[in-house]
Design an enzyme around this catalytic site. Structure first.
Site, PDB file in Angstrom:
ATOM      1  NE  ARG A 179       0.243   1.433   3.315  1.00 58.88           N
ATOM      2  CZ  ARG A 179       1.195   2.314   3.507  1.00 58.88           C
ATOM      3  NH1 ARG A 179       2.461   1.947   3.566  1.00 58.88           N
ATOM      4  NH2 ARG A 179       0.936   3.595   3.650  1.00 58.88           N
ATOM      5  N   GLY A 180       0.267   2.387  -0.160  1.00 61.54           N
ATOM      6  CA  GLY A 180       1.050   3.610  -0.271  1.00 61.54           C
ATOM      7  C   GLY A 180       1.211   3.973  -1.742  1.00 61.54           C
ATOM      8  CB  ALA A 181       0.947   7.258  -3.428  1.00 59.35           C
TER       9      ALA A 181
ATOM     10  NE  ARG B 240      -6.362   0.951  -1.586  1.00 60.82           N
ATOM     11  CZ  ARG B 240      -5.536   1.309  -0.609  1.00 60.82           C
ATOM     12  NH1 ARG B 240      -4.349   0.756  -0.498  1.00 60.82           N
ATOM     13  NH2 ARG B 240      -5.881   2.246   0.260  1.00 60.82           N
TER      14      ARG B 240
ATOM     15  CG  ASP C 253      -2.939   8.271  -1.015  1.00 54.76           C
ATOM     16  OD1 ASP C 253      -2.351   7.192  -1.097  1.00 54.76           O
ATOM     17  OD2 ASP C 253      -3.126   8.864   0.063  1.00 54.76           O
TER      18      ASP C 253
ATOM     19  CG  ASN D 117      -2.290  11.817   2.713  1.00 56.67           C
ATOM     20  OD1 ASN D 117      -1.737  10.949   2.029  1.00 56.67           O
ATOM     21  ND2 ASN D 117      -1.915  12.062   3.968  1.00 56.67           N
TER      22      ASN D 117
HETATM   23  O1  MRU Z   1      -4.489   3.190   2.285  1.00 57.01           O
HETATM   24  P1  MRU Z   1      -3.033   3.371   2.146  1.00 57.01           P
HETATM   25  O2  MRU Z   1      -2.213   2.908   3.298  1.00 57.01           O
HETATM   26  O3  MRU Z   1      -2.508   2.880   0.827  1.00 57.01           O
HETATM   27  O4  MRU Z   1      -2.951   4.925   2.109  1.00 57.01           O
HETATM   28  C1  MRU Z   1      -2.023   5.583   1.445  1.00 57.01           C
HETATM   29  C2  MRU Z   1      -1.146   6.206   2.411  1.00 57.01           C
HETATM   30  O5  MRU Z   1      -0.270   5.557   2.903  1.00 57.01           O
HETATM   31  C3  MRU Z   1      -1.327   7.556   2.826  1.00 57.01           C
HETATM   32  O6  MRU Z   1      -2.439   8.194   2.441  1.00 57.01           O
HETATM   33  C4  MRU Z   1      -0.045   8.312   2.640  1.00 57.01           C
HETATM   34  O7  MRU Z   1      -0.051   9.382   3.473  1.00 57.01           O
HETATM   35  C5  MRU Z   1       0.189   8.744   1.227  1.00 57.01           C
HETATM   36  S1  MRU Z   1       0.858   7.523   0.260  1.00 57.01           S
HETATM   37  C6  MRU Z   1       2.459   8.033   0.180  1.00 57.01           C
END
Ligand code: MRU
Length: 370
Positions: A57-59, A100, A246, A257
């Site tokens: 997960r994470g952008a 996602r 994101d 975000n």
């Molecule tokens: O749902 P997630 O864990 O994939 O969410 C994304 C994130 O981790 C956050 O929103 C984060 O602050 C930005 S992604 C670098």
């Protein structure tokens, strides 16, 4: 990033590719911080499922995973017919994109791969180009995060308390991270500071992932309940906020975000605390014209109604889910929110720090292509 396990330190990327087995290799983030494990996604459908179920997960991390997933899907195609191949690649693209919806990195990453594939005249050539482009996306993600660190490090002075939300660390990217990049760079420059990690309910990425990363990196930190930030700000205990994103709208400077970011931005503005957002260029959406148009992922209600963890005193690292909420109640679980430009002090990009509404004017430097 370096990970120390049982006194042994090794460098890892969050996402890599095994060309021999045509598999995407992922750090299983749902097990952290209790267990460190790398798992394979053996075909593009498994890769999409790993994104959807938040193994990764994470952008930036899901961007790189989608790029590799597209190459993986392309490489699995048998045959020479370019038309059939094109339709197959489209199915792979749509499957990965649907996993996602809020983050734009997967779309930007896969568009980059598809663009590169166009130079190939045969299926085989396009497959090779897809692989090279996915690898390049991952490498670029690392370079961008390092550059965010260079530009953002100066914001952090010794003695500061920095607040961050969710996990925009190296686990959310291929390496280094976005919101954490200035922290890691400031640490390298010898500065000592303290980080408050919002726990970030419902999935607790701050309490589990950011806290684990900062501990690995030996940065002073504490996990705080999501509701504690206002109190700490009011008492002068927060000097700076840095979060990730994101999806950041290049036309308006609005930032999607993790849910709760908007609340922290409102609080920071109330207390005149600088609020920064750190983003690689793949997080910018140059098309959407309004934050209200960003699709906000609604996740399963069980995330809100309970929590995952390791039972106290358990012998193995196996996670358990415990129901917390009233058994007869349901839940609403939007995964993200949108922070308007006027609440954001600056956007830390690989090309420098900009006011959110400056992004459009600086679009050529920021990778916008007509
Ligand atoms: O749902 P997630 O864990 O994939 O969410 C994304 C994130 O981790 C956050 O929103 C984060 O602050 C930005 S992604 C670098």
């Amino acid at each position: 990033m370096n990970v120390t396990l049982h006194d042994r330190t090794r460098h890892f990327r969050t996402v890599t590719f095994d060309p021999r087995h045509n598999a995407v290799l992922l750090i299983e983030q749902r097990l952290l911080p209790h267990e460190f494990k790398i798992v394979p996604a053996n075909d593009f459908r498994q890769t999409a499922r790993a994104i959807k179920d938040m193994v990764v997960r994470g952008a930036g991390a899901i961007g790189a995973t989608a790029a590799y997933g597209l190459a993986q899907g392309a490489r699995a195609f048998r045959g020479r017919n370019l038309g059939t191949f094109g339709r197959h690649v489209e199915t792979v693209y749509q499957t990965l994109q649907a996993a996602r919806p809020t983050a734009v990195d997967p779309v930007n990453a896969m568009n980059q791969v598809r663009q590169a594939m166009q130079a190939g005249e045969t299926v085989e050539e396009q497959q090779a180009l897809a692989m090279a482009a996915a690898e390049e996306f991952a490498n670029e993600d690392v370079r961008h995060c390092r550059d965010i660190g260079k530009h953002g490090a100066g914001l952090i002075r010794s003695g500061m308390n920095v607040l961050t939300h969710c996990n925009a660390g190296w686990l959310a990217f291929v390496d280094v991270g976005s919101a954490t990049a200035p922290m890691y760079a400031a640490q390298e420059q010898g500065r000592k500071f303290h980080v408050f990690c919002d726990e970030t309910r419902p999935r607790s990425q701050g309490a589990t992932l950011t806290a684990w990363e900062l501990a690995q990196q030996r940065i002073s930190h504490q996990v705080i309940a999501d509701n504690a930030a206002g109190h700490l700000m009011q008492r002068g205990k927060v000097d700076l906020v840095i979060v990730g994103s994101d999806r950041t709208l290049g036309r308006t400077g609005e930032v999607a975000n993790k849910i709760g970011t908007y609340t922290k931005a409102v609080l920071a503005a109330r207390h005149k605390i600088p609020f920064y957002v750190a983003i690689p260029l793949s997080t910018i959406d140059w098309n959407l014209k309004a934050g209200f148009d960003i699709p906000i992922e609604e996740r399963c209600e069980s995330e809100v109604l309970g929590a995952w963890g390791v039972a106290a005193g358990a012998k193995s690292a196996g996670r358990v889910y415990v129901r917390v909420a009233n058994p007869a109640s349901g839940a609403l679980n939007p995964g993200f929110d949108v922070t308007p430009a006027e609440l954001i002090t600056g956007i830390i990009t690989p090309a420098g720090i900009f006011k959110p509404r400056e992004l459009w004017a600086r679009r050529r430097e920021l990778g916008y292509a007509d």
